[in-house]
Design a protein around this motif. Structure first.
Motif, mmCIF file in Angstrom:
data_model
loop_
_atom_site.group_PDB
_atom_site.id
_atom_site.type_symbol
_atom_site.label_atom_id
_atom_site.label_comp_id
_atom_site.label_asym_id
_atom_site.label_seq_id
_atom_site.Cartn_x
_atom_site.Cartn_y
_atom_site.Cartn_z
ATOM 1 N N VAL A 79 36.824 135.764 -8.914
ATOM 2 C CA VAL A 79 38.277 135.633 -9.029
ATOM 3 C C VAL A 79 38.822 134.900 -7.809
ATOM 4 O O VAL A 79 38.374 135.133 -6.676
ATOM 5 N N TYR A 80 39.780 134.022 -8.055
ATOM 6 C CA TYR A 80 40.492 133.321 -6.988
ATOM 7 C C TYR A 80 41.984 133.589 -7.187
ATOM 8 O O TYR A 80 42.531 133.255 -8.250
ATOM 9 N N PRO A 81 42.649 134.182 -6.198
ATOM 10 C CA PRO A 81 44.090 134.399 -6.326
ATOM 11 C C PRO A 81 44.863 133.100 -6.536
ATOM 12 O O PRO A 81 45.812 133.058 -7.306
ATOM 13 N N VAL A 82 44.438 132.037 -5.841
ATOM 14 C CA VAL A 82 45.144 130.760 -5.946
ATOM 15 C C VAL A 82 44.126 129.623 -6.032
ATOM 16 O O VAL A 82 43.144 129.604 -5.288
ATOM 17 N N VAL A 83 44.355 128.692 -6.941
ATOM 18 C CA VAL A 83 43.598 127.440 -7.006
ATOM 19 C C VAL A 83 44.611 126.302 -7.021
ATOM 20 O O VAL A 83 45.576 126.336 -7.802
ATOM 21 N N LEU A 84 44.406 125.340 -6.137
ATOM 22 C CA LEU A 84 45.290 124.171 -6.068
ATOM 23 C C LEU A 84 44.522 122.943 -6.538
ATOM 24 O O LEU A 84 43.351 122.765 -6.183
ATOM 25 N N VAL A 85 45.166 122.101 -7.333
ATOM 26 C CA VAL A 85 44.519 120.899 -7.877
ATOM 27 C C VAL A 85 45.393 119.688 -7.591
ATOM 28 O O VAL A 85 46.615 119.725 -7.787
ATOM 29 N N ASP A 86 44.769 118.640 -7.102
ATOM 30 C CA ASP A 86 45.502 117.401 -6.826
ATOM 31 C C ASP A 86 44.530 116.237 -6.954
ATOM 32 O O ASP A 86 43.312 116.433 -7.117
ATOM 33 N N GLY A 87 45.038 115.025 -6.847
ATOM 34 C CA GLY A 87 44.182 113.847 -6.981
ATOM 35 C C GLY A 87 44.555 112.766 -5.994
ATOM 36 O O GLY A 87 45.655 112.750 -5.438
ATOM 37 N N ILE A 88 43.629 111.851 -5.768
ATOM 38 C CA ILE A 88 43.862 110.693 -4.909
ATOM 39 C C ILE A 88 43.297 109.458 -5.603
ATOM 40 O O ILE A 88 42.198 109.508 -6.183
ATOM 41 N N ARG A 89 44.047 108.373 -5.561
ATOM 42 C CA ARG A 89 43.612 107.138 -6.215
ATOM 43 C C ARG A 89 42.815 106.294 -5.229
ATOM 44 O O ARG A 89 43.245 106.064 -4.095
ATOM 45 N N ILE A 90 41.639 105.859 -5.667
ATOM 46 C CA ILE A 90 40.793 104.993 -4.865
ATOM 47 C C ILE A 90 40.305 103.847 -5.746
ATOM 48 O O ILE A 90 40.450 103.886 -6.974
ATOM 49 N N LYS A 91 39.717 102.851 -5.120
ATOM 50 C CA LYS A 91 39.212 101.690 -5.869
ATOM 51 C C LYS A 91 37.698 101.808 -6.036
ATOM 52 O O LYS A 91 36.970 102.017 -5.062
ATOM 53 N N ILE A 92 37.236 101.683 -7.280
ATOM 54 C CA ILE A 92 35.813 101.740 -7.596
ATOM 55 C C ILE A 92 35.468 100.533 -8.455
ATOM 56 O O ILE A 92 36.205 100.190 -9.394
ATOM 57 N N ARG A 93 34.343 99.901 -8.129
ATOM 58 C CA ARG A 93 33.907 98.748 -8.916
ATOM 59 C C ARG A 93 33.194 99.236 -10.177
ATOM 60 O O ARG A 93 32.200 99.954 -10.109
ATOM 61 N N ASP A 94 33.718 98.887 -11.315
ATOM 62 C CA ASP A 94 33.106 99.218 -12.603
ATOM 63 C C ASP A 94 33.129 97.942 -13.430
ATOM 64 O O ASP A 94 33.906 97.787 -14.363
ATOM 65 N N GLY A 95 32.248 96.999 -13.051
ATOM 66 C CA GLY A 95 32.337 95.655 -13.599
ATOM 67 C C GLY A 95 33.369 94.893 -12.790
ATOM 68 O O GLY A 95 33.078 93.906 -12.136
ATOM 69 N N THR A 96 34.604 95.372 -12.817
ATOM 70 C CA THR A 96 35.660 94.862 -11.943
ATOM 71 C C THR A 96 36.201 96.028 -11.120
ATOM 72 O O THR A 96 36.015 97.191 -11.483
ATOM 73 N N VAL A 97 36.853 95.720 -10.029
ATOM 74 C CA VAL A 97 37.411 96.772 -9.185
ATOM 75 C C VAL A 97 38.655 97.346 -9.862
ATOM 76 O O VAL A 97 39.592 96.607 -10.182
ATOM 77 N N THR A 98 38.648 98.654 -10.109
ATOM 78 C CA THR A 98 39.776 99.316 -10.767
ATOM 79 C C THR A 98 40.207 100.531 -9.963
ATOM 80 O O THR A 98 39.428 101.097 -9.195
ATOM 81 N N ASN A 99 41.462 100.916 -10.167
ATOM 82 C CA ASN A 99 41.969 102.134 -9.537
ATOM 83 C C ASN A 99 41.511 103.346 -10.346
ATOM 84 O O ASN A 99 41.731 103.400 -11.558
ATOM 85 N N ARG A 100 40.860 104.274 -9.667
ATOM 86 C CA ARG A 100 40.410 105.519 -10.306
ATOM 87 C C ARG A 100 40.956 106.696 -9.505
ATOM 88 O O ARG A 100 41.210 106.577 -8.303
ATOM 89 N N THR A 101 41.120 107.809 -10.156
ATOM 90 C CA THR A 101 41.608 109.006 -9.473
ATOM 91 C C THR A 101 40.466 109.996 -9.283
ATOM 92 O O THR A 101 39.742 110.298 -10.236
#
Length: 429
Positions: free
Chosen positions: A182-204
């Protein structure tokens, strides 16, 4: 330790020191001799490099003696079934220069040295430094240039990449490690970075941070989101992964309104209270409003989210809506649509509200992620991105506030949680 003492005595003799000379005295005499002879301490032909070579070579010979059970040239080895069989040359890279060794062999081929294991071409210290630089966001090319500048060592990028790949196993074990029930609190968030997948795209890249029953923050997992953006299906998979790792219940999940996350959280943990990040709600409100109105709007919103309870917050919202709905209908609609996920934290005292009213704890971690990502420009693969962010996640900085660690005044918060969630917490005791 016995071998270390022998080496110090041997070096002490060569430098005309007493047999019981300390390491500090040996080091001092080495520096003096290097200055006197005009010889470098490190690098090819350096005195310290020669000392390391001597220590490693002697250690290998001692290991062979221990393996065979008798000293070199001793008659005890006659008829023993195994004996020395020459040696083979080996170059080992260290921070102070390349060291040339002669690794002894035995006739049965059963000798496996531990001082310099088979296949090792670098002492661990150099590998650790390369991984540390990689964690700070330096590319393999940056690291190669740094090692060449500082140590005069030319290590190619493919070798550096193989060194950093050593952490993949640790990362996978970390990502699948068992978690608390059990966890009393869980926090979730994201950050956008650039990853090359054939072309460079923004991924979270999404991160989940849990606060356990002891009040300690911990990173529960990292996930690279799909190219089309997050969805209920994606979140159901990520949160089910946490449940499969042992998380039977989450009391409160704090997020910033990520698409599909609240419903997926309730599907995995039916009794979870989803708390939308108030800071994000306020920022979203200001998107709909003229800058000239920001000050009165934020003042009214603060009064609402710091209200003593739900009833007071509802009255303040009706006043807020009455003043601004005609001018900014989309802003008021956004609050009405998310009201049920805004109010859970109003049942708690200010100490707990500080934890769950925003995802600031994760945003502090994201700031470190962002710093490492900016240095890279973009990542060649998803795995390379996760390697760097994993290293940032587990890094503990001395004399610095770390995103993970214990919550202040946790005992008071736990008492409030225990009263509010008594039945659910009792089920896990």
């Amino acid at each position: 330790m016995e071998n270390e003492g022998t080496e110090i005595e041997q070096v002490s003799t060569e430098l005309m020191l007493p047999p019981d000379a300390s390491l500090a005295l040996v080091a001092e005499r080495l520096v003096d001799q290097a200055k006197h002879d005009g010889v470098a301490l490190t690098g090819e032909g350096g005195l310290l490099t020669g000392l390391v070579q001597q220590v490693l070579q002697s250690a290998l010979e001692t290991e062979m003696t221990d393996h065979l059970g008798y000293e070199q040239h001793s008659s005890q080895g006659w008829g023993s079934g195994n004996s020395r069989n020459g040696s083979y040359p080996k170059t080992v890279a260290t921070e102070i220069g390349d060291v040339q060794l002669k690794v002894p062999r035995d006739r049965n081929g059963s000798f496996e040295p531990q001082t310099v294991p088979v296949g090792t071409r670098r002492l661990s210290g150099l590998d650790e430094q390369i991984i540390s630089l990689y964690a700070k966001g330096l590319t393999t090319g940056d690291i190669a240039a740094h090692l060449l500048d500082v140590y005069g060592k030319n290590i190619d990028r493919s070798t550096i990449s193989r060194i950093t790949d050593q952490i993949v196993g640790d990362m996978e074990a970390w990502q699948s490690r068992p978690l608390d029930a059990v966890y009393p609190v869980v926090l979730v968030d994201g950050i956008r970075i650039k990853i090359r997948d054939g072309t460079v795209t923004n991924r979270t890249v999404y991160v989940a941070m849990g606060i356990n029953m002891e009040g300690t923050r911990d990173i529960l997992g990292l996930w690279v989101g799909p190219t089309g953006g997050e969805s209920a299906k994606f979140w159901l998979g990520a949160l089910s992964e946490l449940k499969n790792r042992g998380v039977e219940d989450v009391l409160m999940l704090c997020c910033d309104g990520l698409k599909g996350l609240p419903d997926s959280a309730r599907a995995v943990w039916p009794m979870v209270d989803v708390q939308l990040c108030v800071v994000h709600l306020v920022r979203n409100s200001l998107r709909f409003a003229s800058k000239a109105d920001w000050q009165p709007i934020t003042k009214q919103l603060k009064a609402m989210y710091t209200a003593p309870g739900l009833e007071a917050a509802e009255l303040l919202f009706e006043e807020f809506a009455g003043q601004w709905e005609d001018k900014y209908p989309a802003m008021i609609k956004s609050w009405r649509d998310t009201w049920d996920d805004f109010i859970p934290f109003l049942d708690f005292p200010k100490e707990l509200r500080k934890i769950v009213y925003s995802t600031n704890a994760i945003e502090a971690l994201n700031a470190r992620f962002r710093k490492a990502a900016v240095r890279r420009g973009h990542f060649p693969t998803e795995q390379s991105a996760l390697k760097v962010l994993y290293l940032v996640s587990i890094e503990k900085r001395k004399n610095r506030t770390n995103p993970t660690g214990r919550i202040n005044a946790w005992k008071d918060i736990l008492n409030q949680l225990t009263i509010h969630y008594a039945d659910r917490l009792a089920a896990h005791n």
